[in-house]
Enzyme design. Structure first.
Site, PDB file in Angstrom:
ATOM      1  N   HIS A   1      -7.273 -21.181   9.705  1.00  0.00           N
ATOM      2  CA  HIS A   1      -8.051 -21.675   9.263  1.00  0.00           C
ATOM      3  C   HIS A   1      -8.835 -20.064   8.317  1.00  0.00           C
ATOM      4  O   HIS A   1      -9.662 -20.270   7.927  1.00  0.00           O
ATOM      5  CB  HIS A   1      -9.066 -21.888  10.341  1.00  0.00           C
TER       6      HIS A   1
ATOM      7  N   ASP B   1      -2.968   7.898  -1.332  1.00  0.00           N
ATOM      8  CA  ASP B   1      -3.865   8.865  -2.016  1.00  0.00           C
ATOM      9  C   ASP B   1      -4.008   9.193  -0.469  1.00  0.00           C
ATOM     10  O   ASP B   1      -3.348   9.258   0.413  1.00  0.00           O
ATOM     11  CB  ASP B   1      -4.577   7.934  -2.434  1.00  0.00           C
TER      12      ASP B   1
ATOM     13  N   ASP C   1       0.966  -1.341  -0.685  1.00  0.00           N
ATOM     14  CA  ASP C   1      -0.123   0.013   0.145  1.00  0.00           C
ATOM     15  C   ASP C   1       0.658   1.384   0.152  1.00  0.00           C
ATOM     16  O   ASP C   1       2.306   0.593   0.455  1.00  0.00           O
ATOM     17  CB  ASP C   1      -1.509  -0.360   1.576  1.00  0.00           C
ATOM     18  N   SER C   2       0.370   2.475   0.151  1.00  0.00           N
ATOM     19  CA  SER C   2       0.852   3.776   0.066  1.00  0.00           C
ATOM     20  C   SER C   2       1.672   4.805   1.217  1.00  0.00           C
ATOM     21  O   SER C   2       3.036   5.332   0.600  1.00  0.00           O
ATOM     22  CB  SER C   2       0.451   4.524  -1.058  1.00  0.00           C
ATOM     23  N   GLY C   3       1.065   3.800   2.006  1.00  0.00           N
ATOM     24  CA  GLY C   3       1.305   4.209   3.868  1.00  0.00           C
ATOM     25  C   GLY C   3       0.288   5.559   3.436  1.00  0.00           C
ATOM     26  O   GLY C   3       0.127   6.118   4.558  1.00  0.00           O
ATOM     27  N   GLY C   4      -0.233   5.563   2.814  1.00  0.00           N
ATOM     28  CA  GLY C   4      -1.664   6.610   3.048  1.00  0.00           C
ATOM     29  C   GLY C   4      -1.808   6.670   4.084  1.00  0.00           C
ATOM     30  O   GLY C   4      -2.727   7.672   5.206  1.00  0.00           O
ATOM     31  N   PHE C   5      -2.891   5.663   3.780  1.00  0.00           N
ATOM     32  CA  PHE C   5      -3.953   5.158   5.050  1.00  0.00           C
ATOM     33  C   PHE C   5      -3.548   5.185   6.712  1.00  0.00           C
ATOM     34  O   PHE C   5      -4.226   6.106   6.929  1.00  0.00           O
ATOM     35  CB  PHE C   5      -4.438   3.163   4.587  1.00  0.00           C
TER      36      PHE C   5
ATOM     37  N   GLY D   1     -11.437   4.463   0.128  1.00  0.00           N
ATOM     38  CA  GLY D   1     -12.479   4.728   1.699  1.00  0.00           C
ATOM     39  C   GLY D   1     -13.590   4.148   1.676  1.00  0.00           C
ATOM     40  O   GLY D   1     -14.669   4.493   1.976  1.00  0.00           O
TER      41      GLY D   1
ATOM     42  N   CYS E   1     -13.799 -27.475   5.796  1.00  0.00           N
ATOM     43  CA  CYS E   1     -12.731 -26.974   5.570  1.00  0.00           C
ATOM     44  C   CYS E   1     -11.585 -28.294   5.590  1.00  0.00           C
ATOM     45  O   CYS E   1     -11.465 -29.137   6.974  1.00  0.00           O
ATOM     46  CB  CYS E   1     -12.118 -26.459   6.426  1.00  0.00           C
TER      47      CYS E   1
ATOM     48  N   CYS F   1      -8.239 -27.722  10.710  1.00  0.00           N
ATOM     49  CA  CYS F   1      -9.285 -28.288  10.559  1.00  0.00           C
ATOM     50  C   CYS F   1      -9.436 -30.148  10.245  1.00  0.00           C
ATOM     51  O   CYS F   1      -9.907 -30.904  10.608  1.00  0.00           O
ATOM     52  CB  CYS F   1     -10.344 -28.437   9.428  1.00  0.00           C
TER      53      CYS F   1
ATOM     54  N   ASP G   1      -9.032  -7.264   0.056  1.00  0.00           N
ATOM     55  CA  ASP G   1      -7.888  -7.764   1.556  1.00  0.00           C
ATOM     56  C   ASP G   1      -8.574  -7.207   2.798  1.00  0.00           C
ATOM     57  O   ASP G   1      -9.650  -6.093   2.738  1.00  0.00           O
ATOM     58  CB  ASP G   1      -6.687  -7.118   1.101  1.00  0.00           C
TER      59      ASP G   1
ATOM     60  N   GLN H   1     -10.928   7.467  -5.364  1.00  0.00           N
ATOM     61  CA  GLN H   1     -11.352   8.073  -3.622  1.00  0.00           C
ATOM     62  C   GLN H   1     -13.496   8.724  -3.811  1.00  0.00           C
ATOM     63  O   GLN H   1     -13.944   8.402  -5.183  1.00  0.00           O
ATOM     64  CB  GLN H   1     -10.662   8.610  -3.212  1.00  0.00           C
TER      65      GLN H   1
ATOM     66  N   CYS I   1      -7.798 -26.968   5.836  1.00  0.00           N
ATOM     67  CA  CYS I   1      -7.169 -26.256   6.884  1.00  0.00           C
ATOM     68  C   CYS I   1      -6.567 -27.040   7.585  1.00  0.00           C
ATOM     69  O   CYS I   1      -6.611 -28.150   8.213  1.00  0.00           O
ATOM     70  CB  CYS I   1      -7.297 -25.003   6.843  1.00  0.00           C
TER      71      CYS I   1
HETATM   72 ZN   LIG Z   1      -9.576 -25.126   8.785  1.00  0.00          ZN
END
Ligand SMILES: [Zn+2]
Length: 398
Positions: free
Chosen positions: A360, A172, A118-122, A241, A329, A334, A291, A214, A331
């Site tokens: 998980h 941004d 990311d840009s660091g802005g957030f 945003g 699942c 699980c 994300d 934005q 994973c």
């Molecule tokens: Zn799982």
């Protein structure tokens, strides 16, 4: 239809992409491989120097060059393809020169798949210690040692270039929620000016730059921002945003409005969104990448995502429950451990519990986006996933 690739094949693809990159053949192609006939949902393949990203897909967040509590081999097992890291945090610690010295972020963190910073802005705009925001950039005090830091579009690009992820995000200004129309309009104007400066100094090559739309919850500002960012013709386009405290209906409205305004031939990244319903609605409106820190944050605090619900594993009802956490699942948690054991790990504050639930939860979101891709390929996305209903087939069939 999207096909999940074997880890061995994925590794070969990454080596090939890396070899092409060294020869100067670098392409951030986005190929649409399937479309839903009744919604804007699509499957795609985004090519990076470190291999392909099959979309729609959730991207785990590795804030400080680590997805908290999860090792690289474990992360590969979740089905993750592209991983995020945070420019702001890495600039403060260890500093981008150390990462560059290691040969870049991929080598530093031991992840040879696609990476995005990311840009660091957030993070900067979330700080209390901001001294000044103007058209040049942001001046703030380091939360680590109080020293003065100037962050400008050029500086963000330079830091992200030194980190060396496959995708860099434009610097941004993300306005908070709520904010006045005038404040959001000002943030939009600045974001567009900064985007021009990011494009001017970025240089392309083996790193793609994504622009960010934005505009808060103001439809005319969102529309104007989408047009400005789309006109830059970058390899990818993000919508920021959202998920900043607005009512969820507002987020849905932004997703429905902005999705159709984005250039169809580019990947669309909805920033900070990772809940099942919101991802399903976004995919139906043409979004491809997501994300969210929630799966690992919840996992560290003893909460598991199961069948669309959140379960607190500390709850006494799991003490004698010796079945798997989620039988559907595959994973690590699980496959090998019971609800009772996970309950015990959290009750005794053992580190392993946090790792297992993080794994998980990540696997669950990645399975969900993979299931949407499969449904798009098989022509049943509109019945199974859109419109999302809590009791729809989607909650039970993926
Ligand atoms: Zn799982």
């Amino acid at each position: 239809m999207q096909v999940e690739v074997e880890p061995r094949v994925a590794s070969q693809q990454r080596r090939l992409a890396s070899a092409l990159s060294r020869c100067g053949v670098i392409a951030f192609d986005f190929t649409i491989t399937a479309r839903c006939p009744r919604t804007r949902a699509r499957c795609g393949c985004f090519t990076t120097p470190h291999g392909p990203v099959h979309t729609p897909r959730f991207m785990p967040v590795g804030t400080a060059a680590t997805v908290k509590g999860v090792s690289t081999p474990q992360l590969q097992e979740t089905g993750a393809q592209m991983v995020l890291a945070n420019t702001f945090h890495l600039h403060l610690q260890p500093g981008e020169p150390v990462v560059a010295e290691a040969g870049g972020l991929h080598r530093f963190m031991g992840w040879d798949g696609p990476l995005l910073t990311d840009s660091g802005g957030f993070q900067v705009f979330s700080l209390d210690a901001i001294n000044r925001i103007d058209d040049d950039g942001v001046v703030f005090r380091s939360p680590r040692d109080g020293s003065r830091i100037d962050l400008t579009p050029e500086r963000s690009m330079a830091i992200q270039r030194a980190l060396g992820a496959d995708v860099a995000m434009a610097f941004d200004q993300c306005p908070p929620y709520p904010a006045s129309e005038a404040a959001v309009a000002e943030a939009c104007r600045r974001t567009h000016r900064w985007l021009e400066r990011c494009v001017a100094c970025h240089g392309g090559g083996d790193q793609a730059l994504f622009g960010i739309v934005q505009g808060g919850c103001f439809p005319h500002l969102r529309e104007a921002s989408a047009r400005v960012v789309a006109a830059m013709d970058l390899p990818g386009i993000a919508v920021g945003g959202v998920s900043v405290g607005e009512p969820v209906e507002e987020m849905h409205r932004v997703v429905r409005q902005v999705g159709p305004l984005l250039p169809q031939e580019r990947p669309h990244y909805l920033m900070g969104v990772g809940s099942l319903r919101e991802m399903a609605i976004a995919v139906a409106n043409g979004f491809d990448l997501f994300d969210c820190v929630l799966p690992t944050r919840l996992g560290r605090h003893g909460t598991a995502l199961v069948g669309g619900e959140r379960w607190n594993l500390r709850n006494a009802r799991f003490r004698h429950d010796h079945g798997p956490l989620d039988p559907s699942c595959g994973c690590l948690a699980c496959r090998h451990h019971s609800r009772s054991y996970l309950h015990h790990l959290f009750r005794s504050d053992e580190l392993l519990g946090r790792t297992l639930l993080s794994l998980h939860n990540l696997t669950t979101l990645l399975r969900f986006t993979t299931a949407m891709a499969r449904a798009i390929g098989e022509g049943c996305f509109s019945e199974d996933f859109a419109p999302w209903e809590p009791d729809s087939q989607a909650a039970h069939t993926w």
